[in-house]
Scaffold this active site. Structure first.
Site, PDB file in Angstrom:
ATOM      1  N   SER A   1       0.689  -1.361  -0.011  1.00 55.35           N
ATOM      2  CA  SER A   1       0.081  -0.016   0.130  1.00 55.35           C
ATOM      3  C   SER A   1       1.040   1.218   0.205  1.00 55.35           C
ATOM      4  O   SER A   1       0.550   2.350  -0.209  1.00 55.35           O
ATOM      5  CB  SER A   1      -0.944  -0.032   1.323  1.00 55.35           C
ATOM      6  OG  SER A   1      -0.192   0.180   2.267  1.00 55.35           O
TER       7      SER A   1
ATOM      8  N   ASP B   1      -2.827   6.028  12.503  1.00 49.94           N
ATOM      9  CA  ASP B   1      -1.799   5.174  11.678  1.00 49.94           C
ATOM     10  C   ASP B   1      -0.554   5.940  11.337  1.00 49.94           C
ATOM     11  O   ASP B   1      -0.882   7.245  10.672  1.00 49.94           O
ATOM     12  CB  ASP B   1      -2.737   5.372  10.131  1.00 49.94           C
ATOM     13  CG  ASP B   1      -2.103   4.633   9.162  1.00 49.94           C
ATOM     14  OD1 ASP B   1      -1.013   4.444   9.106  1.00 49.94           O
ATOM     15  OD2 ASP B   1      -2.682   4.329   7.895  1.00 49.94           O
TER      16      ASP B   1
ATOM     17  N   HIS C   1       1.173   4.927   7.037  1.00 49.21           N
ATOM     18  CA  HIS C   1       0.835   5.583   5.771  1.00 49.21           C
ATOM     19  C   HIS C   1       0.950   7.180   5.726  1.00 49.21           C
ATOM     20  O   HIS C   1       1.221   7.641   6.951  1.00 49.21           O
ATOM     21  CB  HIS C   1      -0.671   5.170   5.246  1.00 49.21           C
ATOM     22  CG  HIS C   1      -0.692   3.933   5.096  1.00 49.21           C
ATOM     23  ND1 HIS C   1      -1.343   3.132   5.948  1.00 49.21           N
ATOM     24  CD2 HIS C   1      -0.224   2.913   4.143  1.00 49.21           C
ATOM     25  CE1 HIS C   1      -1.392   1.762   5.463  1.00 49.21           C
ATOM     26  NE2 HIS C   1      -0.718   1.892   4.436  1.00 49.21           N
TER      27      HIS C   1
END
Ligand code: NAG
Ligand code: NAG
Ligand code: NAG
Length: 400
Positions: free
Chosen positions: A154, A376, A379
Site C-alpha cells: 500500500s 496510523d 501511511h
C-alpha cells in the site's frame, strides 16, 4: 462475515506479536498499479529512489552510462538521498489535496480534519546539489505511450497516487489494480492475510510476474510484510503437495530470497536497453515517540514538525534489511536504480495520516477516547512526503 472475523483476528495476533498498528493489515494487500503515459487531457497522476552504494558504483558506472530515458546527469558525487528538509512556503505543496481526485480517502488528511498543513510545506534539499524540478511536460513527452508500473504494497500505491497527482493537466492516466506480490504465498488473498501461519513459496515469482511483462518502467517495493516479528516459513514445493517441505528463515534471509527472485525475474524478462527498474527502500513507521526523544506512550499522533536530529534513525527500520538490499543490488548485473527513501522519510514523524483518514471500520468509544491507540503511523498524507519520493524518481529516471 467470516472473512472479516478472520482478518481481524490475524491483525490482532500481529499486533500482539509485533506491536504494529492495525493499519498493517491494509499494508499487506499487495497491489500493482499501471500508469500509461499518453494523451494530453488528464488531471492529476505519478514515484522515488536511492543511489547505488558508493563502492560498487565506480565499477558499474560505465556499464550504466546509457540508461534508457536518461537526458542528463546528476552532478558527479551528489547523493540525492543525503540532505535535509527545508521549509518552503512558495513552491510546496506541488498540488492541492482537493484538486486531485485520485487520492483515496485513507490519505486525504485535510478532508478528515487535520488541523495543520505544515507537513505539506517541506522540500527535500540534498547536501551536494539541487533536485531537478518535476516537469510533467518533459515526463509526458519522453515517456509517451510507455507503461510505468508500481508493484508492491500500500505504500507503493501511495507513491503511485502521488505520481498521478503531480503532472496536472498534462497526461491521461489509466490504471489497473490487482493483488500481486513478488512471491506467491497463502497470504495472497486481499482480505485474509493469515499472518501468523503465513507460508511463502520459493521460486514462485512467475505466478505474479506474468502480469508485469512488457512494462517499460517498473517500481518495486516490499518491506513491512516481512516484519511480523516472526521467522518466515518457506515452502519448497507447491501448496497442493500432500507433504509440505517447509523451512523457516529469518526475516533477513527471507527478504534476501525475495530480492534475488526479483532480480532473477528482471534479468530473464526485461531488456536493459529499453526498460528501467527501480526499487524503493523501506518506508519507516513512527509508532513510538520515545524513539525521537518524545514523551513515553505517544506516537506520530499530534506531531507537526520533522525530527530535527540529523543522525536520527528510529527503531522500526532494520539496518540489517538495508544491508541486504545494498548487498543484493551491488551484485546485480541488471542495473536497478535504488530509491533510498528510508533515511529522509525517517525524519518525517509529522507526515503520517495519523487519525485524519477514512477508517476501515467504525471506532469504538475506547479508541475515540485515546487517539494514539488508532493513529496510523504507517501511511502518509497527500500531498506530502511521497511527492518527494516521486521527485527523486523523476531525478533518477532522467538524470541518473
Ligand atoms: C541511504 O541513504 C542514507 C542517507 O544518505 C545513507 O546513510 C545510507 O547509507 C544509504 N543506504 C544505502 C544502502 O545506500
Ligand atoms: C519542461 O519540459 C519541457 C519539454 O522538455 C520544456 O520545454 C520546458 O521548458 C520545461 N519546463 C521547465 C519549467 O523547465
Ligand atoms: C539523535 O538520534 C540518535 C539516533 O537515533 C540518538 O542516539 C541521539 O541521542 C539523538 N540526539 C539528540 C540530540 O536527541
Amino acid at each position: 462475515m467470516k472473512q472479516s472475523l478472520t482478518a481481524s483476528s490475524s491483525s490482532s495476533s500481529l499486533i500482539r506479536r509485533a506491536r504494529l498498528s492495525p493499519y498493517l493489515l491494509a499494508l499487506l494487500v499487495f497491489t500493482v498499479f499501471v500508469v500509461i503515459l499518453h494523451g494530453e487531457d488528464f488531471m492529476c497522476l505519478l514515484g522515488q529512489l536511492d543511489p547505488i552504494p558508493d563502492r560498487p558504483a565506480t565499477r558499474t558506472e560505465k556499464k550504466w552510462e546509457e540508461l534508457p530515458f536518461s537526458i542528463g546527469k546528476t552532478p558527479e558525487g551528489c547523493d540525492l538521498f543525503s540532505g535535509r528538509w527545508v521549509w518552503d512556503d512558495s513552491t510546496r505543496p506541488l498540488y492541492e489535496e482537493s484538486e486531485c481526485p485520485y487520492i483515496q480517502p485513507q490519505l486525504t488528511c485535510q478532508e478528515h480534519g487535520r488541523p495543520d498543513k505544515d507537513y505539506q510545506h517541506w522540500r527535500w534539499q540534498p547536501h551536494g546539489c539541487d533536485l531537478p524540478s518535476f516537469n510533467a511536460t518533459l515526463m509526458l513527452e519522453t515517456l509517451r505511450g510507455k507503461r510505468m508500473m508500481f508493484v508492491g504494497d500500500s505504500l507503493n500505491r501511495g507513491q503511485y497516487v502521488s505520481m498521478s497527482s503531480l503532472p496536472r493537466n498534462t497526461m491521461q492516466q489509466l490504471s489497473s489494480t490487482g493483488h500481486h506480490f513478488l512471491l506467491e504465498s497463502n497470504s495472497d488473498d486481499a482480505v485474509i492475510h493469515r499472518v501468523s501461519e503465513r507460508i511463502v513459496r520459493r521460486g514462485s515469482i512467475n505466478k505474479h510476474g506474468k502480469n508485469w511483462k512488457g512494462v517499460d518502467i517498473v517500481v518495486f517495493n516490499t518491506y513491512l510484510w516481512w516484519m511480523t516479528g516472526l521467522n518466515i516459513k518457506i515452502l519448497q514445493g507447491s501448496f497442493e503437495d500432500e507433504t509440505k517441505d517447509i523451512v523457516e528463515l529469518s526475516p533477513e534471509d527471507a527478504y534476501r530470497m525475495a530480492m534475488k527472485s526479483m532480480l532473477r525475474w528482471v534479468r530473464k524478462n526485461m531488456n536493459r536497453k529499453n526498460t528501467r527498474v527501480f526499487f524503493t527502500s523501506m518506508s519507516p513507521t513512527h509508532q513510538k515517540s520515545i524513539d525521537w526523544g518524545g514523551e513515553p506512550g505517544r506516537s506520530c499522533y499530534s506531531e507537526t514538525s520533522p525530527v530535527d536530529n540529523a543522525t536520527y534513525w528510529g527503531s522500526d527500520c532494520r539496518r540489517s534489511i538495508m544491508e541486504v538490499i545494498g548487498d543484493v543490488f551491488s551484485k546485480s548485473k541488471f542495473p536497478i536504480t535504488f530509491l533510498n527513501i528510508t533515511q529522509l522519510s525517517n525524519y518525517r514523524k509529522d507526515a503520517h495520516t495519523s487519525i485524519y483518514k477514512k477508517q476501515w471500520s467504525p471506532l469504538t468509544p475506547e479508541q475515540i477516547a485515546n487517539p494514539v491507540s488508532y493513529a496510523d503511523c504507517v501511511h502518509w498524507c497527500m500531498p506530502g512526503l511521497q511527492d518527494t519520493w516521486n521527485e527523486l524518481l523523476f531525478a533518477k529516471l532522467f538524470y541518473p
